[in-house]
Design an enzyme around this catalytic site. Structure first.
Site, PDB file in Angstrom:
ATOM      1  CG  ASP A  84      -0.124  -7.649   5.389  1.00 17.00           C
ATOM      2  OD1 ASP A  84       0.378  -8.764   6.059  1.00 17.00           O
ATOM      3  OD2 ASP A  84       0.290  -6.762   5.475  1.00 17.00           O
ATOM      4  CB  THR A  92       1.604  -6.973   0.805  1.00 12.07           C
ATOM      5  OG1 THR A  92       1.169  -7.189   2.242  1.00 12.07           O
ATOM      6  CG2 THR A  92       0.057  -7.075   0.147  1.00 12.07           C
ATOM      7  CG  ASN A 106      -1.797  -0.931   1.172  1.00 12.06           C
ATOM      8  OD1 ASN A 106      -2.695  -1.302  -0.010  1.00 12.06           O
ATOM      9  ND2 ASN A 106      -2.232  -1.741   2.428  1.00 12.06           N
ATOM     10  N   GLY A 107       1.831   1.429   1.034  1.00 14.38           N
ATOM     11  CA  GLY A 107       2.938   2.578   0.807  1.00 14.38           C
ATOM     12  C   GLY A 107       3.450   2.756  -0.269  1.00 14.38           C
TER      13      GLY A 107
END
Length: 336
Positions: free
Chosen positions: A133, A131, A109-110
């Site tokens: 996640d 990721t 995301n970042g």
């Protein structure tokens, strides 16, 4: 054309497969020049780069981590609230001085948020979602997620036998940041009795009732899988859940926090293939001059792309009506 590749944020199984997919497609099919940027966006700031040829990209498909290194450098974050940050200007100048036509940014995301800001600054950017996640918006699956689920599932499988032998409640905390994807998929695949997700919340009394109900029905052990992002009064969710269960049920409870073991090691075959396809598609978009986008998976066999503006700063959480949650509840699994 001359393209750069960087990996940013946390390490993740499949980054090297992506680097290989981008680089070999660019070198062999499109005859592009490829450079690797070391340590994420720090490498763009410091011109820490190396030229890639086919030999340097061989033998990395199955390797975990990233041959480029990574960092959590956020070039648009101001050092002081009222301070001037010239890092974006330095990156833009270095981009021009290096003669780059595009930078492929592999990250979560970042990273995608930074990638979008760089595209607004005038750089040609392609994002690749990465990721364990699985919480990057705009894509069904991120590479690294399948590997993490496999590792977590194997751990849960192993805990079943010791929980049964000792008649214990086993609380297993898995990663996932603020999203419950790993907990849901690994919990269901590992046959957990209770799965607690940040998205659904929980009632500790219901959790305890479920465990006591199982004990009264001749099932003296239970497996409780929880996501690290679960909101509890305690900083470590598993500590709070374990303590509350032991106090209320008087049953013996053991806690396992899997931690970074889920992020390390070699990527699964699924993640290797997904990363390879995403990397190859990123290079196809570069050749077509379609910048400012993030490649993504849509459905089982479709690789597509979305505009970076649609994913920057957004997090993909587990829908509370997800099919696995519905099926789990139908089978008697508690979600708290």
């Amino acid at each position: 054309m001359k393209i750069g590749i960087l990996s940013s944020g946390g390490d993740c199984p499949g980054i090297n497969a992506t680097i290989r997919g981008v680089g070999k497609t660019a070198l062999l099919h499109y005859k592009m020049e490829v450079i690797g940027v070391h340590n994420g966006f720090s490498g763009l700031l410091n011109r820490d780069i190396e030229a890639f040829d086919e030999r340097k990209l061989s033998g990395i498909l199955n390797l975990g981590g990233t041959i480029l290194g990574t960092s959590r450098e956020k070039p648009f974050k101001k050092i002081l609230d009222d301070g001037d940050n010239n890092k974006p200007k330095i990156i833009l100048q270095n981009y021009k001085d290096l003669g780059l036509d595009c930078v492929v940014c592999i990250g979560g995301n970042g990273t995608q948020k930074t990638a979008y800001k760089l595209s607004q600054l005038g750089l040609n950017i392609l994002g690749v979602p990465k990721t364990i996640d699985n919480d990057v918006a705009g894509t069904c699956f991120t590479f690294g997620f399948d590997t993490a689920v496999n590792i977590a599932t194997e751990a849960i499988d192993r805990l079943h036998s010791t929980a049964s032998s000792h008649k214990r409640v086993m609380v297993v905390e898995v990663m996932g940041h603020k999203a419950g994807w790993i907990a849901l998929y690994a919990g269901m695949a590992g046959g957990a009795d209770i799965i607690l997700l940040p998205e659904t919340g929980f009632d500790i009394d219901q959790v305890n009732r479920k465990i006591l109900e199982r004990a009264q029905n001749g099932k003296p052990y239970s497996i409780v899988v929880i996501a690290e992002g679960l909101k509890t009064p305690c900083k470590t969710p598993s500590e709070y859940i374990s303590r509350e269960i032991e106090t209320a049920t008087r049953l013996e409870v053991r806690t396992t926090v899997l931690g970074y073991i889920q992020r390390g090691g070699n990527p699964s075959p699924f993640d290797r293939n997904l990363a390879t396809r995403l990397g190859g598609h990123a290079t196809e978009l570069i050749a077509a001059g379609r910048f400012g986008r993030m490649v993504c998976s849509q459905g089982g066999d479709v690789v597509s792309s979305v505009d970076l503006s649609e994913v920057a700063g957004k997090t993909k959480l587990v829908p509370t009506d997800h099919e696995l949650i519905r099926q789990g509840r139908n089978m008697g699994i508690s979600f708290g």
